[in-house]
Scaffold this motif. Structure first.
Motif, PDB file in Angstrom:
ATOM      1  N   GLU A 119       0.842  -1.194   0.000  1.00 46.38           N
ATOM      2  CA  GLU A 119       0.000   0.000   0.000  1.00 46.38           C
ATOM      3  C   GLU A 119       0.877   1.243   0.000  1.00 46.38           C
ATOM      4  OE1 GLU A 119      -2.466  -0.506   3.439  1.00 46.38           O
ATOM      5  OE2 GLU A 119      -4.049  -1.485   2.264  1.00 46.38           O
ATOM      6  N   ARG A 146       0.861   5.577   5.836  1.00 48.19           N
ATOM      7  CA  ARG A 146      -0.282   5.232   4.994  1.00 48.19           C
ATOM      8  C   ARG A 146      -1.442   6.119   5.411  1.00 48.19           C
ATOM      9  NH1 ARG A 146      -2.210   3.174   0.189  1.00 48.19           N
ATOM     10  NH2 ARG A 146      -4.232   2.156   0.484  1.00 48.19           N
ATOM     11  N   ALA A 206      -5.052   6.632   3.984  1.00 49.84           N
ATOM     12  CA  ALA A 206      -6.015   6.183   2.984  1.00 49.84           C
ATOM     13  C   ALA A 206      -6.968   7.286   2.556  1.00 49.84           C
ATOM     14  CB  ALA A 206      -6.802   4.997   3.533  1.00 49.84           C
ATOM     15  N   GLU A 207      -7.094   8.347   3.355  1.00 49.91           N
ATOM     16  CA  GLU A 207      -7.963   9.447   2.962  1.00 49.91           C
ATOM     17  C   GLU A 207      -7.307  10.328   1.898  1.00 49.91           C
ATOM     18  OE1 GLU A 207      -5.472  11.256   6.258  1.00 49.91           O
ATOM     19  OE2 GLU A 207      -6.277   9.295   5.697  1.00 49.91           O
ATOM     20  N   ARG A 256      -4.537   8.868  -0.376  1.00 53.64           N
ATOM     21  CA  ARG A 256      -4.290   8.009  -1.530  1.00 53.64           C
ATOM     22  C   ARG A 256      -4.603   6.571  -1.166  1.00 53.64           C
ATOM     23  NH1 ARG A 256       2.126   7.783  -2.854  1.00 53.64           N
ATOM     24  NH2 ARG A 256       1.252   6.555  -4.570  1.00 53.64           N
ATOM     25  N   SER A 257      -5.059   5.793  -2.159  1.00 52.23           N
ATOM     26  CA  SER A 257      -5.480   4.418  -1.876  1.00 52.23           C
ATOM     27  C   SER A 257      -4.985   3.442  -2.928  1.00 52.23           C
ATOM     28  CB  SER A 257      -7.007   4.354  -1.757  1.00 52.23           C
ATOM     29  OG  SER A 257      -7.643   5.005  -2.841  1.00 52.23           O
ATOM     30  N   SER A 302      -1.694   1.042  -4.625  1.00 51.38           N
ATOM     31  CA  SER A 302      -0.600   0.183  -4.186  1.00 51.38           C
ATOM     32  C   SER A 302       0.507   0.248  -5.227  1.00 51.38           C
ATOM     33  CB  SER A 302      -1.073  -1.267  -4.016  1.00 51.38           C
ATOM     34  OG  SER A 302      -1.999  -1.370  -2.949  1.00 51.38           O
ATOM     35  N   TYR A 304      -4.332   1.003  -9.073  1.00 49.90           N
ATOM     36  CA  TYR A 304      -5.470   1.613  -8.393  1.00 49.90           C
ATOM     37  C   TYR A 304      -6.636   0.644  -8.493  1.00 49.90           C
ATOM     38  CZ  TYR A 304      -3.230   6.224  -8.126  1.00 49.90           C
ATOM     39  OH  TYR A 304      -2.396   7.275  -7.840  1.00 49.90           O
ATOM     40  N   ALA A 308     -10.198   3.538  -6.065  1.00 52.05           N
ATOM     41  CA  ALA A 308      -8.991   4.163  -5.545  1.00 52.05           C
ATOM     42  C   ALA A 308      -8.765   5.545  -6.166  1.00 52.05           C
ATOM     43  CB  ALA A 308      -7.784   3.274  -5.786  1.00 52.05           C
ATOM     44  N   TYR A 331      -6.092   9.487  -5.608  1.00 50.99           N
ATOM     45  CA  TYR A 331      -4.971  10.167  -4.965  1.00 50.99           C
ATOM     46  C   TYR A 331      -5.310  11.647  -4.960  1.00 50.99           C
ATOM     47  CZ  TYR A 331       0.002  10.889  -3.710  1.00 50.99           C
ATOM     48  OH  TYR A 331       1.180  11.201  -3.075  1.00 50.99           O
TER      49      TYR A 331
END
Length: 209
Positions: free
Chosen positions: A50, A61, A63-64, A66-67, A69, A114, A118, A120
């Protein structure tokens, strides 16, 4: 012999004029397909991690923000498609140095996947405490990307982030822009989205990953 499908001198002129360029069909279709196959193969092998934001000890990390890998290409550099891609991008680096005198020394790059949904959020690619990243590169691997599938990179063209261009993530498209000049984001993808993302760096201290 170069594998570039475009006139590098013309691309450099555009970079000099506006600081960014979008180049469709930048590399041979066979190389683009081989890169896509390599990306999917190592994704299925579970080699990705991730993506984080920040650098060195400040990486985290979030996640709010970017999501996606990622998998750094130096971990799979022995794959023929990756080696061919790196060679082509070395040609770009030499041309940019010759035309724009940016002093680029190396390219750090990774596969980016993504998953559906997903994104960014808006960001700059240059770190506040490290100005080595100079020219951002994005090369797309998504064959036949639907117009309604999202996943565009939104490149903001002014300091107020009011004017922008949305770039479709279609296979073979290469995007180059100055890392410290352009805020950008990846809009939510409605299906799996694949790319190779990288940064040409000036000489200096290596970033610890």
């Amino acid at each position: 012999m170069s594998t570039l499908n475009f006139d590098l001198d013309t691309a450099i002129d555009t970079l000099a004029e506006q600081g960014w360029i979008v180049i469709p069909h930048a590399l041979p279709a066979a190389l683009t397909a081989a890169l896509r196959e390599s990306c999917l193969a190592v994704w299925e092998e579970g080699l990705f991690h991730e993506a984080a934001t920040g650098r060195a000890d400040g990486q985290a990390r979030r996640a709010e923000i970017r999501s996606d890998s990622v998998l750094w290409l130096d971990q799979v550099a022995e794959r023929p498609a990756v080696a061919a891609y790196n060679a082509a991008m070395d040609d770009v680096m030499r041309g940019v140095n010759r035309g724009l005198y940016l002093g680029l020394a190396e390219l750090e790059s990774h596969f980016a996947v993504y998953p559906e949904g997903a994104f960014y959020k808006k960001h700059l690619d240059r770190f506040r405490d490290d100005d080595a990243r100079t020219l951002t590169t994005v090369f797309y691997l998504n064959e036949g990307w639907p117009k309604d599938a999202g996943g565009q990179i939104r490149l903001y063209l002014d300091d107020e982030c009011q004017e922008f261009v949305d770039i479709e993530p279609e296979a073979g498209t290469l995007v180059l822009f100055l890392s410290d000049c352009f805020w950008h984001e990846v809009l939510p993808a409605r299906q799996q989205r694949l790319s190779v993302t990288g940064w040409y760096r000036r000489r200096g201290n290596s970033v610890p990953w």
